[in-house]
Write a protein that holds these residues in place. Sequence first.
Motif: not given
Length: 148
Positions: A86-91
């Motif tokens: 869910h992070s900005f990096k992984n979503y």
Amino acid sequence: MKKMTLLLASVLLSASATVSLAEDISGLDSLRKQGLETQDPAAKLKNYPKDNEKVGLSYIQQPPLVPHSVRGYQVDRNVNKCLSCHSFKNYKKYDATKISTSHFTNRDGTVLSDVSPRRYFCMQCHVPQVKAQPLVENDFKPSGALSD
Ligand code: HEC
Ligand code: HEC
């Protein structure tokens, strides 16, 4: 330091010596009236759906409910399984909703460069849902603007 530990140990010892262990519990009962010695067997684990449709909101500013199983997802000092999707990096990679920008603001209103500690333990607010018999009757209705 050693002195301090000794002092602490002796204080603890003398404190425990003065507490009477043999409290009289006759006449006391549990709220379920089963006596204090009996224990219910553990409730069966609920069968959370693995994947579900997103669940609609019931009120403004509600933390959205988790539409998937979270069994075994670890969140502690070293890892945060939720942020791995869910992070900005992984979503994008996982096609997951990215966390809200509100999750970067700390309690003083400062926007941080990463998730604020007060938003780190996701399941304080976001919980999965399971079809279960409600424990008590509930006639809650979603706020007008959000109902179909
Ligand atoms: C393996 C990737 C993955 C992990 C790990 C994961 N999620 Fe999700 N999550 C998703 C995906 C994908 C969706 C979107 C489902 C959809 O669009 O139907 C989702 C949806 C959600 C939603 C609903 C968002 C909305 O707008 O309705 C919440 C809340 C959520 N997850 C919370 C969590 C929490 C809390 C954890 C950790 C306990 C977690 N997720 C771990 C992939 C993941
Ligand atoms: C203190 C409560 C709280 C915690 C802790 C928290 N959230 Fe939220 N979350 C909310 C609320 C409230 C909203 C809806 C309002 C908003 O966007 O701020 C939300 C919104 C979201 C959304 C939907 C964003 C969107 O655009 O629709 C996702 C995804 C999400 N949170 C994931 C997470 C994850 C992952 C964590 C853990 C790293 C987490 N949240 C921790 C309260 C919380």
